[in-house]
Design a protein around this motif. Structure first.
Motif, PDB file in Angstrom:
ATOM      1  N   VAL A   1       0.535  -1.003   0.376  1.00  0.00           N
ATOM      2  CA  VAL A   1      -0.026   0.101   0.156  1.00  0.00           C
ATOM      3  C   VAL A   1       1.030   1.258   0.110  1.00  0.00           C
ATOM      4  CG1 VAL A   1      -1.676   0.821   1.286  1.00  0.00           C
ATOM      5  CG2 VAL A   1      -2.074  -0.960   1.362  1.00  0.00           C
ATOM      6  N   LYS A   2       0.841   2.105  -0.772  1.00  0.00           N
ATOM      7  CA  LYS A   2       1.489   3.633  -1.067  1.00  0.00           C
ATOM      8  C   LYS A   2       0.780   4.145   0.031  1.00  0.00           C
ATOM      9  CE  LYS A   2       2.623   7.204  -3.844  1.00  0.00           C
ATOM     10  NZ  LYS A   2       2.127   8.167  -5.424  1.00  0.00           N
ATOM     11  N   MET A   3       1.910   4.486   1.166  1.00  0.00           N
ATOM     12  CA  MET A   3       1.005   5.733   1.938  1.00  0.00           C
ATOM     13  C   MET A   3       2.730   6.930   1.305  1.00  0.00           C
ATOM     14  SD  MET A   3       1.055   3.208   5.226  1.00  0.00           S
ATOM     15  CE  MET A   3      -0.642   1.567   4.514  1.00  0.00           C
ATOM     16  N   ALA A   4       2.403   8.068   1.899  1.00  0.00           N
ATOM     17  CA  ALA A   4       3.111   9.318   2.281  1.00  0.00           C
ATOM     18  C   ALA A   4       3.681   9.584   3.026  1.00  0.00           C
ATOM     19  CB  ALA A   4       1.744  10.835   1.999  1.00  0.00           C
ATOM     20  N   ALA A   5       4.937  10.451   3.078  1.00  0.00           N
ATOM     21  CA  ALA A   5       5.501   9.901   4.538  1.00  0.00           C
ATOM     22  C   ALA A   5       5.441  11.134   5.348  1.00  0.00           C
ATOM     23  CB  ALA A   5       7.162  10.280   3.545  1.00  0.00           C
ATOM     24  N   ALA A   6       5.036  10.487   7.525  1.00  0.00           N
ATOM     25  CA  ALA A   6       4.151  11.339   7.707  1.00  0.00           C
ATOM     26  C   ALA A   6       5.292  12.069   8.615  1.00  0.00           C
ATOM     27  CB  ALA A   6       3.466  10.913   8.571  1.00  0.00           C
ATOM     28  N   ASP A 620       0.560  13.077  -5.191  1.00  0.00           N
ATOM     29  CA  ASP A 620       0.316  11.690  -5.667  1.00  0.00           C
ATOM     30  C   ASP A 620      -0.852  11.195  -4.950  1.00  0.00           C
ATOM     31  OD1 ASP A 620      -0.692  10.490  -7.204  1.00  0.00           O
ATOM     32  OD2 ASP A 620       0.850   9.402  -8.568  1.00  0.00           O
ATOM     33  N   LEU A 621      -1.801  10.040  -4.973  1.00  0.00           N
ATOM     34  CA  LEU A 621      -2.497   9.303  -4.087  1.00  0.00           C
ATOM     35  C   LEU A 621      -2.315   8.093  -4.573  1.00  0.00           C
ATOM     36  CD1 LEU A 621      -4.713  11.334  -2.061  1.00  0.00           C
ATOM     37  CD2 LEU A 621      -3.015  10.017  -1.531  1.00  0.00           C
ATOM     38  N   ILE A 775      -4.982   6.271   8.474  1.00  0.00           N
ATOM     39  CA  ILE A 775      -5.780   5.236   8.185  1.00  0.00           C
ATOM     40  C   ILE A 775      -6.629   7.012   7.287  1.00  0.00           C
ATOM     41  CG2 ILE A 775      -8.789   5.759   8.963  1.00  0.00           C
ATOM     42  CD1 ILE A 775      -6.998   4.275  11.228  1.00  0.00           C
ATOM     43  N   ILE A 776      -5.546   7.568   7.616  1.00  0.00           N
ATOM     44  CA  ILE A 776      -5.900   8.608   6.552  1.00  0.00           C
ATOM     45  C   ILE A 776      -5.638   9.158   5.377  1.00  0.00           C
ATOM     46  CG2 ILE A 776      -5.437  11.412   5.981  1.00  0.00           C
ATOM     47  CD1 ILE A 776      -5.501  11.890   9.323  1.00  0.00           C
ATOM     48  N   THR A 777      -4.314   8.807   5.121  1.00  0.00           N
ATOM     49  CA  THR A 777      -4.157   8.612   3.724  1.00  0.00           C
ATOM     50  C   THR A 777      -4.205   7.602   2.327  1.00  0.00           C
ATOM     51  OG1 THR A 777      -1.385   9.112   4.618  1.00  0.00           O
ATOM     52  CG2 THR A 777      -1.884   7.315   2.530  1.00  0.00           C
ATOM     53  N   LEU A 778      -5.274   6.503   3.370  1.00  0.00           N
ATOM     54  CA  LEU A 778      -5.219   4.892   2.528  1.00  0.00           C
ATOM     55  C   LEU A 778      -7.085   5.523   2.377  1.00  0.00           C
ATOM     56  CD1 LEU A 778      -4.412   1.972   5.046  1.00  0.00           C
ATOM     57  CD2 LEU A 778      -4.279   2.597   2.374  1.00  0.00           C
TER      58      LEU A 778
END
Length: 1203
Positions: A1-6, A620-621, A775-778
């Motif tokens: 699952v691609k997730m943005a780095a926090a 990009d999401l 959760i927010i990213t997904l």
């Protein structure tokens, strides 16, 4: 699952409010009869929180559960929250008249069986012993969607009981207590309250265990001596020697081993540690030793000091001390150290300087200090810092919610009454009711202000804008008051940080890297040398420079310019042209030379294309994978139930969805500014590849549209719908995103997280920052239209949100290349719901090309029916045809079925089904010719026969016999005849006219013999089954028609077959007949075929006419005459005096005339000897006969001779 780095170094504030669900406080009053103190201190409002020990364990009933409180005067409000389930009866408001609560005067402690709440006011102490949630729900398996709060049964407590409430002894000459207090529950269940008196001493009030009887005692701790008094003890004037310089301004308590230590930070800058067990002061430490200050500061007393404790098994007890002196503030982190001989000292760990703002509250964890300030403009400031590992004392940022704009830009095409939900609301009215009342109130003010009888529409609009602006200003004042920060709540186990405000609670969430850069102030940006978004330091510096340029663009954007961009996106206009228009405006109104500053900074960017690519990649999401949202059945039931509830409460839903909305808004603005900056690059034309940048502009335009659309959709409110209205409750979601998260996305997201965890969530510690950022990213990925999944539109369609779904498709259609066919299909559903059938049909047809490519359409067309069409397209057409039939659009069914036939060239069964559908709906619409044509083209003979049967029945019922008779029925003639014959023999003769239809059918085809046979059979059945005057009349007409038919045939062929009286009417497939005893009757024996010629029909006609004559003369005799033979009819006719008819019948059937004459003679004799009554009767039967044949006159005789 691609997730943005926090980025862990910054957080963002998200307001946690539940739409339409104001906390329903239960009001209780604890009145101890205490009078108000004159001259007492005015204590400020305060707030705090409590977290359960097992709040970080998934399988615990207290998972993600906490309590927060707020005090104001003599009132305290306590609210229990859960992020997993909705708690019932979770809000309590306690009022203690004339007893203002001390700042931070609420202390909550957890025991095995109870949650103990300790309250300290200026005159009293109180204890509430409430059941622990684990005792309320003893089973490990909690299945309720809603759970009871610990405050549910608080009304059962006797809060005035001396065991739970106590009045603090009054000290002569003093009005109440100082502000500092602390409270704790000892291991034996006793409640202790430590309060600072204005003399500098500390009073400790001890309550016995809540479930035992006992006395309340008071202990005084002071530096000069130790004294103990029982309840009711009154200090004397000997206490006056205590100096006010040692007045405690902050108290804290910690139980260590077998003793309790009370820490008092005093206004003389000294920290004193008391042993409650020994009632001795064990340590005094001067805090100014850790703070470089001038000599003058040492002699100043300070009320701004604050003290916090944190204990862990690894580090022991740490003290966080805030020293507030004029023009500066400092945090000192100290560790309590025990030396030999039970001596105590403090080890200095760290000193951190704070800003000059007013500190409201701070919290200490094992690694961090969290601080809450109010700046000079009364704005909230939140920061945190790692007190052991930090760079030059640099505090990390927390991006708090900015105050709303003081002015709202209203376009010329907008109504000033447009509503937009805010974030902080406490309402007792539903949203719609509130809108109505506000509108009426403001419009009433507008009307009252009008002095002219006539004025232009523009003048009236200006008045509207003026009064709505006043109303908006009032709302801002209320919001400012409710947004006043009162405290911080930090849960070290889950790492959740809450900001407690006067009107609501907000949550701090980790800030993603791109948002962190864009929101950071110039001070922070200039101090950062690298960014986690880029591995190459040079690229990182370029990104930072680019972000600084973007911030300058944002600062120069006026409200009307932003509105231009927003309007362009909403109307699906070109973002590039809108950006170019905004840039022209910027250049024309650049009075502060901001554009020149931007150009100077752009010169420092070595590779702008690369830096832009890094930003775009980070925003990009898109993801390539589509996941299964089912939690594996292999997990234990309690794990699956807990996972299904994780972050499922309305509060968690609101926070998560608002976070997604906030991120979408930030990135939409960032994309907008980047697009304007790129237009400026093109205008400059240097230091950039002009061949690559237009491509970037195109990509960015799409990205800007997407972020703006996501922001727009995430706050769209639900519409009322049949699917939601019956079940609408206070817990119902209020926005599309909340609806999607609650009903669909949360289960899928939790399953994704659980499947990717190295340690199962049931065993791991629930980390709020880590889980909520994932959760927010997904959730954003699931809503992102360019991802493979189609759950969001599917959810909207399933919940009847058709208007919003149309808006969704409208916004994404110009740029989204994913799920194009699925979007067309759901748009068609929307058009069906709004009554626009032809638009719906076009959408359904547009989706056909994607049926075998998109997962949603593949799932839609999958069927478990045995007779399902063979190809996906035909299955899809089948589904759509059912949809159209369900909403009653037969014309569109015909149209689509005709298109579908072209797809079924090699599928005979599907062709037959489609032809049958077309036939059915043409027939329903009254298109008889088209229905017949569809019938004849049906390749399935059994379906064709069914359709033919239906055609005959329906046209007969509609009396459209002309059409039915005139159809050519090529190769179907015998079937039609069979169907009509079958219907004719099966239905009531007087209610339906199938025989007459069949007669007309044969006549129309010049088949007179069959026509005659039909009418003769009709006549036979009428005589046998309908023995009424009307039936006899119809029988005569039938025989006449049959005779006419035979007369139209050459004499050699003028004959028919005698219809059988029984067997011919029994159709194939009918059930066997039984007699009155229930036994099967014998099968009918085949009879010899009898041929009837015209003369035979004439005989039957004369017999039928005789029956009719008798029935006309004597109606009751119709039932008898209906089945009478010729001989019987002669007797009946003679009896009735119808001698003419009897004579004719005898002559026809060659019967003897003797009965006729005998009957006539009997009538004459009777007439001769009878009276007047017999003569009257004679005239009746004489009139019924033809008199010319009975009475012989002279004229009749002459006529006879001439013949």
């Amino acid at each position: 699952v691609k997730m943005a780095a926090a980025v862990k170094s910054s957080f963002i504030e998200i307001c946690g409010f539940e739409r339409e669900i104001p906390s329903r406080f239960r009001e209780l009053t604890i009145n101890l009869g205490v009078n108000a103190l004159t001259g007492a201190l005015n204590h400020p409002d305060s707030a705090g929180g409590f977290h359960y020990e097992d709040s970080a364990k998934l399988l615990s009933v207290t998972s993600n559960r906490f309590i927060h409180w707020a005090t104001s005067g003599d009132t305290v409000e306590l609210v229990e929250r859960s992020l997993d389930t909705n708690l019932l009866n979770n809000a309590l408001r306690l009022k203690i008249p004339n007893c203002p609560l001390l700042p931070r005067g609420v202390h909550i402690q957890e025991t095995v069986n109870n949650v103990i709440i300790l309250l300290v006011t200026s005159q009293t102490t109180h204890r509430l012993a409430l059941p622990h949630p684990s005792r309320m729900y003893r089973s490990e398996l909690v299945t309720e969607v809603q759970m009871q709060s610990i405050f549910t049964d608080v009304g059962k407590l006797n809060l005035q009981d001396p065991l739970h409430s106590h009045v603090i002894p009054c000290i002569p000459g003093q009005a109440g207590l100082a502000s500092a207090s602390a409270a704790w529950v000892s291991s034996d269940g006793q409640a202790h309250f430590a309060v600072a008196s204005l003399t500098g001493a500390i009073l400790v009030i001890r309550h016995p265990p809540h479930d035992m009887q006992g006395n309340v005692s008071v202990v005084e701790l002071k530096q000069s001596s130790v004294m103990q008094r029982l309840a009711g003890w009154m200090p004397t004037a000997i206490r006056g020697d205590a100096s006010p310089s040692d007045l405690p301004v902050s108290l804290a308590v910690r139980l260590l081993e077998d003793d309790t230590f009370i820490f008092a930070l005093c206004q003389d800058h000294k920290l004193r540690m008391w042993s409650y067990k020994d009632q001795l002061c064990l340590m005094v430490a001067d805090m100014l030793e850790y703070m470089p200050v001038s000599r003058d500061v040492r002699h100043l007393l300070s009320q701004a000091h604050k003290l916090r404790l944190y204990f862990s098994s690894t580090t022991g007890l740490c003290l966080g001390v805030y020293l507030g002196v004029p023009k500066r503030g400092q945090f000192c982190i100290l560790q309590l150290v025990t030396t030999d001989g039970n001596r105590y000292s403090l080890d200095h760990i760290s000193s951190l300087f704070a800003t000059q703002e007013t500190l409201v509250d701070f919290a200490l964890t094992s690694t961090d200090i969290w601080g809450l300030w109010l700046d000079d403009d009364n704005q909230t400031v939140v920061k945190y810092i790692n007190f052991e590992h930090n760079v030059a004392g640099q505090w990390n940022q927390v991006f708090v919610q900015p105050p709303p704009e003081e002015e709202v830009n209203i376009g010329v095409d907008q109504d000033p009454r447009i509503y937009r939900r805010g974030t902080e609301r406490l309402l007792d009215l539903p949203w719609d009711s509130l809108k109505k009342e506000v509108t009426l109130a403001v419009e009433s003010e507008v009307q009252n202000s009008v002095t002219e009888y006539e004025f232009s529409q523009e003048e009236y609009r200006q008045l509207q804008v003026e009064f709505w602006s006043k109303f908006y200003a009032c709302c801002l004042q209320y919001q400012e008051a409710l947004s006043m920060p009162l405290g911080l709540h930090v849960n070290p186990t889950t790492s959740m940080v809450c900001l407690l405000k006067k009107g609501f609670v907000s949550y701090l969430l980790p800030c993603f890297s791109v948002d962190h850069l864009y929101l950071s102030s110039d001070e922070y940006l200039s101090s950062e040398d690298e960014t986690p978004m880029a591995d190459d330091p040079e690229v990182g510096r370029d990104v930072l420079q680019l972000v600084q340029c973007l911030r300058l663009v944002s600062m120069s954007m006026l409200g009307d310019m932003a509105y231009v961009m927003e309007k362009a996106l909403d109307h699906l206009q070109s973002p590039e042209r809108a950006a170019e228009q905004v840039l022209e405006n910027l250049l024309a109104n650049d009075s502060e030379s901001i554009v020149e500053d931007i150009q100077n900074k752009l010169q420092d960017i070595r590779n702008p294309i690369n830096a832009m690519a890094v930003l775009l990649r980070e925003m990009d999401l898109e993801t390539d994978s589509e996941v299964d949202g089912n939690i594996a059945a292999g997990h234990p039931l309690n794990v699956r139930m807990s996972l299904s509830q994780l972050y499922g409460s309305s509060m968690a839903t609101s926070v998560v969805c608002q976070a997604v909305c906030q991120i979408a808004m930030i990135r939409a603005i960032l994309c907008r500014d980047l697009l304007i900056l790129q237009q400026l690059y093109l205008r400059l034309g240097d230091n950039v590849s002009t061949g690559t940048l237009p491509l970037f502009i195109s990509c960015l335009s799409h990205l800007l549209s997407r972020d703006a659309n996501l922001q727009h959709l995430s706050v769209l409110e639900l519409s009322d719908s049949p699917a939601l209205t019956p079940n609408k409750s206070v817990l119902s979601p209020q926005t599309l995103l909340e609806l999607f998260y609650q009903n669909v996305a949360r289960k899928v997201i939790i399953s994704q997280i659980h499947s990717h965890q190295s340690t199962p969530l049931s065993q791991a510690v629930l980390s709020w920052p880590q889980l909520v950022s994932t959760i927010i990213t997904l959730l954003a990925q699931h809503v992102w239209p360019n991802n493979p999944g189609f759950l969001f539109p599917e959810c909207l369609m399933g919940n009847c949100q058709y208007t919003q779904l149309q808006e969704y498709v409208r916004l994404i259609k110009p740029w989204c290349q994913m799920n194009v066919g699925s979007c067309c299909f759901v748009l068609g559903q929307c058009y069906l719901a709004t009554g626009e059938g032809h638009k719906a049909l076009q959408c359904f047809q547009d989706a056909t090309t994607e049926v075998e490519k998109e997962d949603f359409l593949i799932r839609l067309t999958s069927s478990e029916e045995e007779e399902a069409p063979t190809t996906p397209r035909l299955q899809y057409y089948n589904k759509v045809l059912r949809l159209l039939e369900d909403v009653g659009l037969p014309e569109l069914v015909i149209q689509l079925a005709t298109v579908a036939i072209s797809e079924a060239t090699n599928d005979i069964r599907s062709q037959a089904a489609l032809r049958t559908r077309i036939f059915k709906h043409h027939l329903d619409l009254g298109h008889n010719n088209e229905a017949y044509e569809a019938l004849t083209q049906n390749p399935d003979s059994s379906r064709q026969l069914d359709c033919l049967r239906q055609l005959v029945v329906v046209l007969c019922e509609r009396s459209q016999l002309q059409d039915l008779v005139q159809f050519p029925y090529v190769k179907l003639h015998d079937e039609v005849v069979s169907i009509i014959e079958s219907r004719a023999r099966a239905v009531d003769l007087m209610a339906h006219n199938y025989y007459e239809l069949l007669y007309a059918f044969h006549i129309n085809r010049h088949n007179y013999r069959k026509a005659g046979t039909v009418m003769f059979e009709y006549g036979m059945r009428l005589g046998r089954e309908v023995r009424t005057h009307q039936g006899l009349q119809k029988q005569v007409n039938c025989y006449l028609a049959a005779m006419n038919c035979l007369r139209l045939i050459r004499p050699d062929y003028a004959w028919i077959v005698q219809p059988s009286s029984g067997g011919v009417y029994e159709r194939p497939g009918t059930s066997p007949k039984r007699n009155y005893e229930g036994e099967y009757t014998a099968a009918s024996v085949s009879r010899q075929i009898e041929i009837l010629e015209l003369k035979d029909l004439e005989k039957e006609y004369i017999l039928a006419r005789s029956r009719l004559t008798l029935a006309q003369h004597d109606p009751p005799s119709a039932a008898i005459a209906g089945s009478a033979s010729a001989v019987e009819m002669v007797a009946l006719l003679i009896q009735a005096g119808l001698f003419d008819s009897a004579l004719s019948l005898c002559q026809t059937f060659k019967l003897a005339l003797t009965p006729v004459f005998e009957g006539l003679a009997f009538k004459c004799i009777k007439l001769q000897y009878g009276g007047e009554a017999s003569q009257n009767e004679a005239w009746n039967w004489l009139a019924a006969n033809q008199l010319s044949t009975v009475i012989i006159t002279k004229e009749s005789r002459l006529v006879h001779k001439q013949k």
